[in-house]
Design an enzyme around this catalytic site. Structure first.
Site, short mmCIF file in Angstrom:
data_model
loop_
_atom_site.label_atom_id
_atom_site.label_comp_id
_atom_site.label_asym_id
_atom_site.label_seq_id
_atom_site.Cartn_x
_atom_site.Cartn_y
_atom_site.Cartn_z
CG HIS A 84 -1.95 1.06 1.17
ND1 HIS A 84 -1.66 2.36 1.45
CD2 HIS A 84 -3.25 1.02 0.80
CE1 HIS A 84 -2.75 3.10 1.27
NE2 HIS A 84 -3.73 2.30 0.87
CD GLU A 155 -5.41 1.66 -3.11
OE1 GLU A 155 -6.58 1.80 -2.75
OE2 GLU A 155 -4.44 1.62 -2.33
P1 PGA Z 1 -9.44 6.06 0.32
O1 PGA Z 1 -8.25 5.03 0.53
O2 PGA Z 1 -10.64 5.28 -0.12
O3 PGA Z 1 -9.62 6.71 1.65
O4 PGA Z 1 -9.00 7.03 -0.73
C1 PGA Z 1 -8.06 3.97 -0.35
C2 PGA Z 1 -6.85 3.19 0.07
O5 PGA Z 1 -5.89 3.78 0.56
O6 PGA Z 1 -6.84 1.96 -0.06
#
Ligand code: PGA
Length: 237
Positions: A84, A155
């Site tokens: 992440h 992401e």
């Molecule tokens: P968020 O986070 O939905 O708060 O943008 C997503 C993530 O970090 O997995």
């Protein structure tokens, strides 16, 4: 059915978790909860699908504070988020992605490997190069048979927690790129999730994108009303 992964990050106290769990039962076979590890048992007791937010790069031993894939497996955890962007930023995880991935796979956990570009990289047209690099760093030189079940979460870093979501065309193109690259370079057909500011207001719009296999949801997953709304809107399709 699309996967919906709740990444609680370092949020919620014990009483919040207990209240949260009053609103869920195990009827959702496509929803994975990733609370802080200290709360995993509450979710496991309710027979919910559970993932860890991280996993150690080591198997066992003198690594204070770490939790290993084998320990998670022994608890009944089925998934682990790896790489992440917050782990990459605050814990130098870029350096350990492959070890974490291998330990996760050999312990029969399904890895959810996060990749994504920064705003600066996006603005300088470096997105695809960055994603390629992150994929290669994780996947190169691992026996292909071990990789067939991993899940990728795309992401964009600039979208995480900011309320800013790329437009559908950009998400579609980036996920297409990831899927094509995985197929061409690694002969892999993998599920690719989208993550970054997904909420119960924008989920219906995101649902129009036809190559997204699910969502990794941070902020909007810790509010059970919002999260249930998202689940309903995804599962209707
Ligand atoms: P968020 O986070 O939905 O708060 O943008 C997503 C993530 O970090 O997995």
């Amino acid at each position: 059915m699309k996967l919906i992964v709740a990444n609680f990050k370092m949020n919620l106290l014990k009483e919040d978790i207990l209240e949260y769990l009053n609103h869920f039962d195990n009827k959702y076979s496509n929803v994975i909860f990733c609370p802080s590890n200290i709360y995993l048992n509450y979710f496991l007791d309710k027979k919910l699908l559970v993932g860890s937010q991280d996993v150690s790069a080591n198997e066992m031993g003198a690594y204070t504070g770490d939790v290993s894939a084998s320990q998670l497996k022994s608890m009944g955890v089925k998934y682990a988020i790896i790489g992440h962007s917050e782990r990459r930023k605050y814990h130098n995880d870029d350096k350990f992605i492959k070890e974490k991935l291998i330990h996760t796979i050999i312990n029969d956990l399904t890895p959810i490997l996060c990749i994504g570009e920064s705003k600066e990289e996006r603005d300088n047209n470096k997105t695809f190069g960055v994603l390629k690099h992150q994929l290669d760093e994780a996947l190169s030189n691992i026996d292909k048979t071990l990789l067939s079940n991993i899940i990728i979460a795309y992401e964009p870093i600039w979208s995480i927690g900011t309320g800013i979501v790329p437009n559908n065309k950009d998400i579609y193109e980036t996920i297409s790129f990831i899927k094509n690259y995985l197929q061409q370079e690694y002969n892999l057909i993998l599920k690719v999730l989208y993550g970054g500011s997904v909420n119960n207001q924008n989920i219906e719009d995101l649902e129009q994108i036809n190559n997204v296999d699910g969502y990794l949801i941070g902020g909007s997953s810790i509010d059970y009303n919002k999260f249930l709304d998202i689940i309903d809107k995804v599962n209707i399709n």
